[in-house]
Write a protein that holds these residues in place. Structure first.
Motif, mmCIF file in Angstrom:
data_model
loop_
_atom_site.group_PDB
_atom_site.id
_atom_site.type_symbol
_atom_site.label_atom_id
_atom_site.label_comp_id
_atom_site.label_asym_id
_atom_site.label_seq_id
_atom_site.Cartn_x
_atom_site.Cartn_y
_atom_site.Cartn_z
ATOM 1 N N GLN A 40 40.542 38.943 47.563
ATOM 2 C CA GLN A 40 40.993 40.254 47.098
ATOM 3 C C GLN A 40 40.888 41.265 48.245
ATOM 4 N N LEU B 283 42.843 41.805 38.201
ATOM 5 C CA LEU B 283 41.730 40.998 37.684
ATOM 6 C C LEU B 283 42.184 39.659 37.120
ATOM 7 N N LEU C 252 43.124 35.695 39.780
ATOM 8 C CA LEU C 252 42.384 34.448 40.009
ATOM 9 C C LEU C 252 42.746 33.410 38.958
ATOM 10 N N ASP C 253 42.797 33.806 37.712
ATOM 11 C CA ASP C 253 43.155 32.855 36.645
ATOM 12 C C ASP C 253 44.563 32.316 36.852
ATOM 13 N N GLU D 154 35.044 38.553 39.033
ATOM 14 C CA GLU D 154 35.803 37.341 38.754
ATOM 15 C C GLU D 154 34.922 36.093 38.888
ATOM 16 N N GLU E 243 32.568 35.725 35.965
ATOM 17 C CA GLU E 243 33.250 35.329 34.727
ATOM 18 C C GLU E 243 33.690 33.872 34.740
ATOM 19 N N ARG E 244 33.896 33.301 35.943
ATOM 20 C CA ARG E 244 34.478 31.964 36.029
ATOM 21 C C ARG E 244 33.560 30.930 36.673
#
Length: 322
Positions: free
Chosen positions: A143, A181, A184-185, A212, A215-216
């Motif tokens: 990012q 945001l 990444l997904d 991120e 969360e992952r």
């Protein structure tokens, strides 16, 4: 006061309002022209949101000038609406100027060229550096810092791609990583050969990368296995929740993410987080986009800083990849 005199003052004020609208519209056109002339590379190579913003601003500015030029007399209600519109317009133009990107410079532009070591592809929303050979299962998702052209990180990140790792550099809308945001997904879905991601970011981008990664890091497929800060730190306490490995790269001459701020971030990261300070490096030397307001004065060259940052980042990626 006679009847003619009673009408003179309101008419003059209404005429002044019209001229202010004309001036505001002209200022809008000038701001758009200034942004394009000074940072055209960053405008056209960034996420299209800012280019659309500029187009809307230019069109609205022209319309505003025409309205002001043609409407010399206004009712009281229209005058009030005009004053509100002027206030909003000034705020919009200030935002337009603030959102002007920092365009990538050499050697980042050269690093954007494909050759027999890596292939570089660019879309409106990302830059992908793909190794020439078989890619390792560990990829890097990056990012950019606020308002920085994503291409500015090509030179410092390319050695990671040349070493066999896919590198994805996001292009956030309006240059604000918080607006990307979900990027990444999206990468986790499209790059199915990547089994684990090291999420990284510079400055504000690093703060978003931390969100991120947190969360992952427990995802069943393609989890975040690493977190890498480039002159950055988390916005919240991740010391207990984050399981991904962490590397914090910083510069001793950074005037924005200062050494004091980096040191304070230790409390918000896992106890085994690794901290590496590049002696003499400034904030802007983590990319290639020129000077940045508020930054410190570096005591090493851009090339020296880039070499050290790349080496430390690549070592971390290789360690995480195993």
């Amino acid at each position: 006061m006679s009847a003619p005199e009673a009408h003179t003052a309101p008419d003059r004020s209404r005429g002044l309002l019209s001229w202010v609208l004309v001036a505001l519209g002209a200022a809008g056109v000038l701001v758009v022209a200034w942004a394009c002339l000074t940072e055209w590379g960053g405008v056209v190579h960034g996420h299209p949101a800012y280019l659309i913003w500029l187009a809307v601003t230019a069109a609205a500015s022209i319309v505003t000038s025409l309205i002001g030029w043609r409407g010399r007399r206004h009712s009281l209600l229209r005058a009030i609406v005009g004053i509100v519109a002027i206030a909003l317009g000034i705020g919009w133009l200030a935002a337009t100027a603030w959102l002007r990107p920092h365009t990538a410079l050499e050697p980042a532009l050269t690093a954007m060229r494909s050759d027999d070591t890596a292939t570089v592809t660019e879309s409106p929303t990302e830059i992908v550096l793909t190794p020439a050979g078989v890619a390792d299962g560990t990829g890097v998702f990056f990012q950019p810092g606020a308002l920085v052209d994503g291409r500015a990180y090509a030179a410092v990140l390319r050695p990671i791609a040349e070493a066999g790792h896919i590198v994805v550099i996001a292009k956030p809308p309006l240059g604000i990583a918080f607006l990307a945001l979900g990027a990444l997904d999206d990468a986790r879905t499209r790059f199915s050969d990547v089994t684990g991601w090291i999420v990284a970011g510079h400055s504000l981008g690093g703060t978003v990368a931390a969100i991120e990664a947190d969360e992952r890091d427990a995802a069943a497929t393609a989890p975040a296995v690493g977190l890498m800060f480039f002159a950055s730190y988390p916005a919240s306490d991740l010391s207990e929740s984050l399981t991904a490995r962490v590397l914090s790269l910083s510069g001793s001459a950074d005037g924005l993410s200062t050494p004091e701020k980096i040191e304070a971030s230790r409390a918000n990261l896992p106890a085994d987080a690794e901290f590496v300070q590049v002696d003499g490096a400034s904030h802007a030397q983590f990319g290639a986009y020129g000077l940045q307001a508020g930054d410190g004065t570096p005591t090493i060259t851009d090339e020296e800083a880039r070499t050290q940052i790349s080496s430390e980042a690549l070592l971390f990626v290789q360690e995480v990849a195993g």
